[in-house]
Scaffold this active site. Structure first.
Site, mmCIF file in Angstrom:
data_model
loop_
_atom_site.group_PDB
_atom_site.id
_atom_site.type_symbol
_atom_site.label_atom_id
_atom_site.label_comp_id
_atom_site.label_asym_id
_atom_site.label_seq_id
_atom_site.Cartn_x
_atom_site.Cartn_y
_atom_site.Cartn_z
ATOM 1 N N TYR A 173 8.352 -1.689 0.280
ATOM 2 C CA TYR A 173 7.126 -0.717 0.271
ATOM 3 C C TYR A 173 6.236 -1.323 -0.478
ATOM 4 C CZ TYR A 173 10.550 2.836 2.083
ATOM 5 O OH TYR A 173 11.483 3.612 2.600
ATOM 6 N N GLU A 174 4.889 -1.042 -0.003
ATOM 7 C CA GLU A 174 3.817 -1.609 -0.820
ATOM 8 C C GLU A 174 3.801 -1.162 -2.404
ATOM 9 O OE1 GLU A 174 0.048 -0.704 1.002
ATOM 10 O OE2 GLU A 174 0.060 1.311 0.319
ATOM 11 N N SER A 175 4.400 -0.144 -2.739
ATOM 12 C CA SER A 175 4.368 0.001 -4.234
ATOM 13 C C SER A 175 5.025 -0.826 -5.002
ATOM 14 C CB SER A 175 5.065 1.358 -4.165
ATOM 15 O OG SER A 175 6.433 1.666 -3.553
ATOM 16 N N GLY A 176 5.842 -1.779 -4.399
ATOM 17 C CA GLY A 176 6.404 -3.101 -5.208
ATOM 18 C C GLY A 176 7.981 -3.181 -5.039
#
Lengths: 301, 254
Positions: free
Chosen positions: B50-53
């Site tokens: 996920y681009e949130s890390g």
């Protein structure tokens, strides 16, 4: 040296009209308590920087704090648009708002350039996109090593970064876990750093787990102890995201009068965060209590 | 009549496209449920990114946003967004990324920025997020979007994330590392991209859908594969996983 202070005094001392402010935190650890204090103290003409402006900047913009927004994703995550931002952009209500937009990697790269004291930071993005056409600060340069064009973005050095975290010592050595977002880069890029934490702990606690320290006291100006200071966003291990509120804000913020009434009741109408927490009531905090999922300790010896 | 909804067909078709894939960049909503279904069916080794890390998420419940705390508990790694975009994405570690948008054109270029003029938009959309660089770097891009004339347009109002740009070969000329959009899964049909032109063409129609139903929802006359097939309907097991385990509230059924 203790840097412990109240939210009122931290904001009064470090946040001024016209400043460039970064309240970072990607979905988690968003500094709502600090934002509400900035609104109460009536700051104006701020340049607000955040990858995802989220409700926190929607509220500040509704309150008339900002003249410009620097961002990469403009939405109420998982819900819809940010209505107050749209009103400001489309109808100049309550004031006109200038937009400067990037992609996520572009925003991160701006903070990195700022933190590293570089004139720009290169990234392989924006090729073929219309974004550079509407934001002249996104440029392309030829690689001096002969492997084609690479996008560059300029440094972003906020006057103040406000970082919410699980815990810090009184000197501002700050430990944060869960989503790390771009807080470290934003903090190192900023002139001043205000850290807001769920718990203030002894330096010994920090020293027992140094890998978890995201931000050293070295760059921190003020430490504010503010339990539930990130609500309605969440703090891993302390409270869950208040998704009900994120949905409710969609309703409230559609209407200008309802938005003003909300700010009146929940921001201007309370003296500080402690009063907001009290007013939210015990059942809110019970509802948001997270499950237990402890990590295993490691041996640093 | 069928005992499943067009949305369920869309989710199942998207999940099957992930057969054998090891790393997938997930968005919220439909991509998320499709990736979770794939993990339980055709791609058991799939790691969700996920681009949130978050790398290697194992969410116990359907996350409500890409930053949901349920993605962190039990994940393999949670890193800064600098690391996620620099090391994982730009470093070329991600096989497939799911994207969507308000508008798509025949070459799979996506608009998530504005409808209308940029300076005076009719609708101000969220903007890029990570989509612009994801579209450039992921080795393959899969797109999930409901088919509609408003979304499948002849000309984008704004190009946020590059697909095949003006046609096949343009990505290579610009030195883009990823191969760009490979498949578009909709609630009516599946498109794949023709390697010669870079244009999407209908490769399968979901059961009960006619070609004219697809054409009626598009802003251009789409290419149609000479091997046009009917999409394999959802199996009982796929439906059971969706309804009982992944989406018991039926949020994504309609």
């Amino acid at each position: 040296m203790s840097k412990l202070t109240t939210m009122h005094d931290a904001i009064a001392r470090y946040v001024h009209d016209g400043d460039t402010i970064a309240i970072e935190g990607f979905t988690a650890c968003i500094g709502f308590a600090a934002a509400h204090e900035i609104i109460r103290q009536g700051r104006r003409d701020l340049v607000l920087c955040r990858m995802t402006p989220d409700l926190v900047y929607d509220q500040m913009i509704a309150a008339g704090c900002a003249r410009k927004l620097i961002f990469s994703y403009l939405g109420n995550p998982g819900v819809g648009p940010l209505h107050a931002v749209r009103r400001a952009v489309e109808k100049s209500i309550p004031a006109p708002l200038e937009l400067e937009e990037y992609s996520h990697f572009g925003m991160v790269a701006r903070y990195i350039a700022g933190a590293y004291h570089l004139p720009f930071f290169p990234l392989r993005s924006y090729l073929g996109s219309d974004l550079p056409k509407v934001n002249p600060r996104i440029q392309f340069i030829e690689s001096p090593y002969g492997d084609g064009p690479v996008a560059v973005v300029p440094p972003l050095n906020p006057d103040v970064a406000i970082i919410h975290a699980q815990r810090a010592d009184a000197n501002g050595n700050t430990q944060l876990w869960g989503l790390l977002g771009a807080q470290k880069e934003a903090a190192f890029a900023a002139q001043h750093v205000i850290v807001v934490v769920e718990e203030v702990v002894d330096e010994e606690v920090i020293r027992s787990d140094p890998n978890r320290t995201l931000i050293p006291g070295l760059i921190v100006d003020a430490v504010v102890h503010e339990p539930y200071g990130a609500h309605p966003s969440y703090v891993q291990g302390y409270y869950d995201r208040d998704n009900d509120f994120y949905l409710r804000w969609d309703e409230i913020s559609r209407d200008e009068a309802a938005t003003r009434a909300w700010l009146e009741e929940w921001v201007y109408g309370v003296g500080d965060r402690a009063e907001y927490v009290e007013k939210m009531g015990r059942e809110t905090w019970e509802r948001l209590r997270p499950a237990q999922a402890w990590s295993r300790p490691v041996n640093y010896g | 009549m069928s005992d499943y909804s067009p949305s369920e067909m869309m989710i199942v078709a998207a999940a099957r496209a992930l057969a054998g894939v090891r790393t997938v960049f997930v968005g919220v909503g439909l991509p998320n449920i499709a990736c979770n279904l794939a993990q339980r069916t055709v791609a058991p080794d799939l790691e969700l990114v996920y681009e949130s890390g978050v790398y290697g998420a194992r969410p116990r419940r359907l996350p409500l946003s890409i930053g949901d705390p349920a993605l962190i508990t039990g994940a393999l790694s949670v890193c800064s967004m600098a690391d996620l975009f620099g090391l994982y994405l730009q470093g070329g570690r991600l096989e497939v990324a799911f994207l969507g948008g308000a508008q798509i054109d025949r070459y799979g270029n996506l608009n998530t920025t504005v409808i209308g003029d940029y300076a005076r938009p009719k609708v101000r959309l969220p903007g890029s997020g990570g989509a612009c660089e994801i579209a450039i770097h992921a080795r393959q891009v899969f797109i999930i979007m409901r088919l509609s004339r408003r979304s499948f347009v002849e000309r984008l109002d704004f190009l946020t994330s590059p697909g095949h740009l003006g046609g096949a070969g343009e990505r290579e000329r610009l030195g883009m590392p990823g191969r760009g959009p490979q498949v578009v899964v909709t609630d009516k049909c599946v498109f794949r991209f023709d390697p010669a032109s870079g244009e999407m063409g209908v490769v399968s129609l979901h059961p009960g859908v006619r070609l004219e139903d697809v054409r009626a929802e598009m802003g251009w006359a789409p290419r149609v594969s000479p091997d046009l097939a009917e999409t394999e309907p959802p199996t009982q097991e796929e439906l059971r996983l969706l309804r009982e385990e992944l989406d018991p509230m039926g949020v994504y059924r309609s």
